[in-house]
Write a protein that holds these residues in place. Structure first.
Motif, PDB file in Angstrom:
ATOM      1  N   LEU B  48       0.841  -1.204   0.000  1.00  0.00           N
ATOM      2  CA  LEU B  48       0.000   0.000   0.000  1.00  0.00           C
ATOM      3  C   LEU B  48       0.874   1.251   0.000  1.00  0.00           C
ATOM      4  O   LEU B  48       0.625   2.204  -0.748  1.00  0.00           O
ATOM      5  N   LEU B  49       1.928   1.226   0.822  1.00  0.00           N
ATOM      6  CA  LEU B  49       2.793   2.406   0.890  1.00  0.00           C
ATOM      7  C   LEU B  49       3.491   2.651  -0.461  1.00  0.00           C
ATOM      8  O   LEU B  49       3.590   3.788  -0.920  1.00  0.00           O
ATOM      9  N   GLY B  54       3.606   5.709  -5.667  1.00  0.00           N
ATOM     10  CA  GLY B  54       3.644   5.583  -7.125  1.00  0.00           C
ATOM     11  C   GLY B  54       4.675   4.598  -7.619  1.00  0.00           C
ATOM     12  O   GLY B  54       5.142   4.695  -8.752  1.00  0.00           O
ATOM     13  N   LEU B  55       5.055   3.630  -6.779  1.00  0.00           N
ATOM     14  CA  LEU B  55       6.134   2.723  -7.157  1.00  0.00           C
ATOM     15  C   LEU B  55       5.642   1.408  -7.744  1.00  0.00           C
ATOM     16  O   LEU B  55       6.436   0.640  -8.261  1.00  0.00           O
ATOM     17  N   ASN B  56       4.357   1.129  -7.623  1.00  0.00           N
ATOM     18  CA  ASN B  56       3.870  -0.067  -8.311  1.00  0.00           C
ATOM     19  C   ASN B  56       2.611   0.280  -9.099  1.00  0.00           C
ATOM     20  O   ASN B  56       1.991   1.317  -8.888  1.00  0.00           O
ATOM     21  N   VAL B  82       5.943  13.707  -3.017  1.00  0.00           N
ATOM     22  CA  VAL B  82       5.816  12.519  -2.180  1.00  0.00           C
ATOM     23  C   VAL B  82       7.206  11.973  -1.880  1.00  0.00           C
ATOM     24  O   VAL B  82       7.906  11.515  -2.779  1.00  0.00           O
ATOM     25  N   GLY B  83       7.608  12.037  -0.617  1.00  0.00           N
ATOM     26  CA  GLY B  83       8.891  11.464  -0.209  1.00  0.00           C
ATOM     27  C   GLY B  83       8.655  10.067   0.325  1.00  0.00           C
ATOM     28  O   GLY B  83       7.686   9.821   1.045  1.00  0.00           O
ATOM     29  N   TYR B  84       9.543   9.152  -0.042  1.00  0.00           N
ATOM     30  CA  TYR B  84       9.349   7.747   0.337  1.00  0.00           C
ATOM     31  C   TYR B  84      10.625   7.204   0.964  1.00  0.00           C
ATOM     32  O   TYR B  84      11.712   7.345   0.415  1.00  0.00           O
ATOM     33  N   LEU B  85      10.465   6.601   2.127  1.00  0.00           N
ATOM     34  CA  LEU B  85      11.604   6.014   2.833  1.00  0.00           C
ATOM     35  C   LEU B  85      11.385   4.512   2.907  1.00  0.00           C
ATOM     36  O   LEU B  85      10.501   4.051   3.621  1.00  0.00           O
ATOM     37  N   PRO B  86      12.143   3.730   2.129  1.00  0.00           N
ATOM     38  CA  PRO B  86      11.894   2.281   2.125  1.00  0.00           C
ATOM     39  C   PRO B  86      12.343   1.630   3.421  1.00  0.00           C
ATOM     40  O   PRO B  86      13.082   2.218   4.213  1.00  0.00           O
ATOM     41  N   GLN B  87      11.874   0.399   3.578  1.00  0.00           N
ATOM     42  CA  GLN B  87      12.211  -0.362   4.771  1.00  0.00           C
ATOM     43  C   GLN B  87      13.680  -0.745   4.738  1.00  0.00           C
ATOM     44  O   GLN B  87      14.215  -1.084   3.690  1.00  0.00           O
ATOM     45  N   ALA B  88      14.338  -0.696   5.873  1.00  0.00           N
ATOM     46  CA  ALA B  88      15.728  -1.152   6.014  1.00  0.00           C
ATOM     47  C   ALA B  88      16.603  -0.686   4.861  1.00  0.00           C
ATOM     48  O   ALA B  88      17.247  -1.477   4.190  1.00  0.00           O
ATOM     49  N   ASP B 164       8.383   3.321   5.512  1.00  0.00           N
ATOM     50  CA  ASP B 164       8.094   1.913   5.774  1.00  0.00           C
ATOM     51  C   ASP B 164       8.952   1.450   6.948  1.00  0.00           C
ATOM     52  O   ASP B 164      10.173   1.322   6.812  1.00  0.00           O
ATOM     53  N   GLU B 165       8.322   1.227   8.060  1.00  0.00           N
ATOM     54  CA  GLU B 165       9.033   0.746   9.264  1.00  0.00           C
ATOM     55  C   GLU B 165      10.243   1.609   9.610  1.00  0.00           C
ATOM     56  O   GLU B 165      11.349   1.083   9.771  1.00  0.00           O
TER      57      GLU B 165
END
Lengths: 330, 257
Positions: B48-49, B54-56, B82-88, B164-165
């Motif tokens: 969902l995130l 807009g990544l998928n 839209v800023g996105y911070l991926p997991q790990a 994300d986390e």
């Protein structure tokens, strides 16, 4: 305030490497089994202008292409062990050249000496087209890598097949020694083939720099920052294809430059992939020029092939690198 | 921070390998607040995130940013908003903190101009990174790294921060400091959306909690509503109760009886 960065510092490795090249090129022109004293050697100007100058300049061009391609590929795969040879373009170019040598003098225009490079370029182009056909749709890195490795292994197998089915012993020995990579007896014609292609290729790799920087944070974050994966991949396929393809076309397989050079240069930069491409091109040029000069000087019965010499330097370096990395991890 | 710019999922479905990971999810997110997305493993939180960033590509439905479908917005414009911070997040090369944070200006293409440099400075200052500005990331502690990665997102001055986390693998002090920074960004007008595993963090810090279960929205509301023990029992299959008081809740749980 700690804000103002010092961009001048980052350009220093470029300046240093350029100066070293300026010093090494004239020396390399004089160096050889026969050292030339320009003032007293008869025909010195002919030897310099028609043999050693094109060879020296060709070494610079090929080294620059391989160094820049290596830096870009390591940035793209986010892996310091990546080498442009992994991606099927060098093996594809080699296959093209081997097919040309296989048919040998039977081909039209064989006597011009430019047929092998042209076949190699067609081979490199074929590998590039296959790569973009398989991986280019999504721009995904994993698929690209696997596709490249499969193309490399297919081209390698076909090359071996061509060697084993060689029509005669002469063709076989010609193929094998060509594959070892060398700059002996290269002409201005080779130089003028390699120069424009390499320049365009390096320009593509420089354009890819921003996208490679975004990849520092991984593929997902890079895409979220607006990096266009398909465009980046296209730039890399064209950039690596032209630099490595033209290098193989005129010099055969010259390994390890693309792997080693970015490592030597990285500590001199701020480590961003975009900061690495130009200094890697310069350092690659210097490395191949010096290695080729040493090949010429060594008092062996036949001249040491450049590809072999670089692998002799490269393999131990690679091992040292692995040990270093392991030490850092433990 | 830019003017109000809504982000919403409208009938959003995403499939992965033939499996429907998100199924007809509709959500309208609010700027100026922290929204937590919670749910069991495999519920579709990260998907969902990613879709919101807009990544998928949705199988059906849309993500709308300011009323426009995300797919119709140019990648750079979307990246500015839209800023996105991926997991790990793994950092590939040993760059200096400042250069890492500067990457956040990439969508604006002004990392070396005064406006961009100012934003980078602000982001590093907000996350107390100025003393480490020139330090290579390999020499940072886990908490400092997490702050540097968040500063990269903040440097882009996005209207939405999707993470994300972001608090996983941090000790409680660093969790606390990072969530305060995120709260600060929300009060500054940004919409903050976090995927959180730790239900107590969601309960205590999020203005709104969206609980996902097998690709559906199972609950949506203030923490006290969406993370009611009855819902936790139904979605996670865990018997539990909330201990403590407003803003300091802790979850006491055991297997369902």
């Amino acid at each position: 305030m700690t804000l103002p960065a010092k961009p001048g510092l980052l350009h220093r490795p470029n300046l240093l490497l350029a100066l070293l090249i300026c010093a090494a090129l004239p020396l390399s022109l004089l160096a050889g089994r026969v050292w030339i004293d320009p003032a007293s050697t008869p025909n010195a100007s002919v030897i310099l202008a028609e043999l050693r100058l094109p060879r020296g300049l060709l070494a610079l061009v090929i080294g620059a292409g391989l160094g820049a391609a290596g830096a870009a590929m390591q940035g793209y795969l986010r892996n310091p062990l990546a080498d442009p040879g992994l991606f099927g373009i060098a093996p594809g170019a080699a296959l093209g050249a081997v097919i040309c040598l296989w048919f040998g003098a039977a081909l039209p225009f064989a006597s011009t000496g430019l047929l092998v490079p042209i076949f190699a370029l067609v081979g490199a182009g074929g590998a590039m087209a296959l790569l973009s056909l398989i991986a280019g749709r999504t721009g995904g890195i994993a698929l690209f890598t696997l596709a490249g490795m499969m193309i490399a292994s297919l081209a390698g197998a076909l090359t071996s097949l061509a060697i084993s089915l060689a029509p005669n012993a002469f063709a076989m020995s010609e193929i094998v020694s060509w594959l070892m990579g060398a700059l002996t007896d290269r002409s201005w014609g080779d130089f003028w083939i390699a120069l424009p292609l390499t320049v365009v290729g390096i320009a593509c790799l420089i354009l890819a720099g921003k996208g490679l920087d975004a990849l520092i944070l991984g593929e997902a974050a890079a895409r979220s920052m607006g990096m266009n994966p398909a465009r980046l991949q296209a730039l890399l396929i064209v950039g690596v294809g032209l630099t490595v393809g033209s290098g193989v076309a005129v010099a055969g397989i010259v390994g390890f430059v693309g792997l080693i050079v970015p490592h030597l240069v990285r500590p001199l930069t701020d480590q961003k992939p975009s900061s690495l491409i130009v200094p890697s091109a310069l350092a690659g040029a210097l490395l191949v020029l010096v290695a080729d000069s040493i090949c010429r000087i060594l008092p062996l019965v036949t001249e040491l092939r450049l590809g072999i010499a670089l692998s002799l330097i490269g393999a131990p370096f690679f091992l040292w690198l692995l040990l270093q990395m392991r030490r850092r991890l433990t | 921070m830019s003017a109000s710019l809504g982000l919403e999922a409208a009938g959003l479905s995403v499939t992965r390998g033939g499996r429907r990971v998100l199924d007809d999810v509709s959500l309208r997110l609010e700027q100026g607040t922290i929204t937590a997305i919670c749910g069991p493993n495999g519920a579709g939180k990260s998907t969902l995130l990613e879709a919101l960033a807009g990544l998928n590509r949705p199988a059906s439905g849309n993500v709308l940013l300011g009323g426009r479908a995300l797919a119709d917005i140019a990648a750079l414009e979307r990246a500015r908003r839209v800023g996105y911070l991926p997991q790990a997040a793994e950092i590939a090369w040993d760059v200096a903190v400042r250069n890492l944070v500067k990457l956040g200006r990439m969508p604006h293409r002004d990392a070396d101009h005064p406006a961009g440099q100012g934003a980078v400075h602000q982001a590093m200052k907000a996350l107390d990174l100025l003393p480490f500005a020139d330090r290579p990331v390999s020499q940072l502690s886990g908490g400092e790294r997490a702050r540097a990665l968040l500063a990269r997102v903040l440097a882009g001055t996005p209207a939405w921060i999707l993470a994300d986390e972001p608090l996983a693998a941090l000790d409680i002090a660093h969790q606390d400091s990072l969530i305060r920074h995120l709260g600060h960004a929300a009060r500054g007008g940004a919409g903050v959306v976090l995927v959180l595993h730790d239900l107590a963090l969601a309960m205590n810090h999020a203005d709104r909690v969206v609980v996902l279960d097998q690709g559906h929205v199972a609950a949506d509301g203030a923490g006290g509503v969406a993370l009611d023990p009855s819902i936790i029992r139904r979605v996670w299959g865990v018997e539990c109760e909330w201990l403590g008081s407003e803003g300091r809740f802790a979850l006491s749980n055991g297997p369902a009886r």
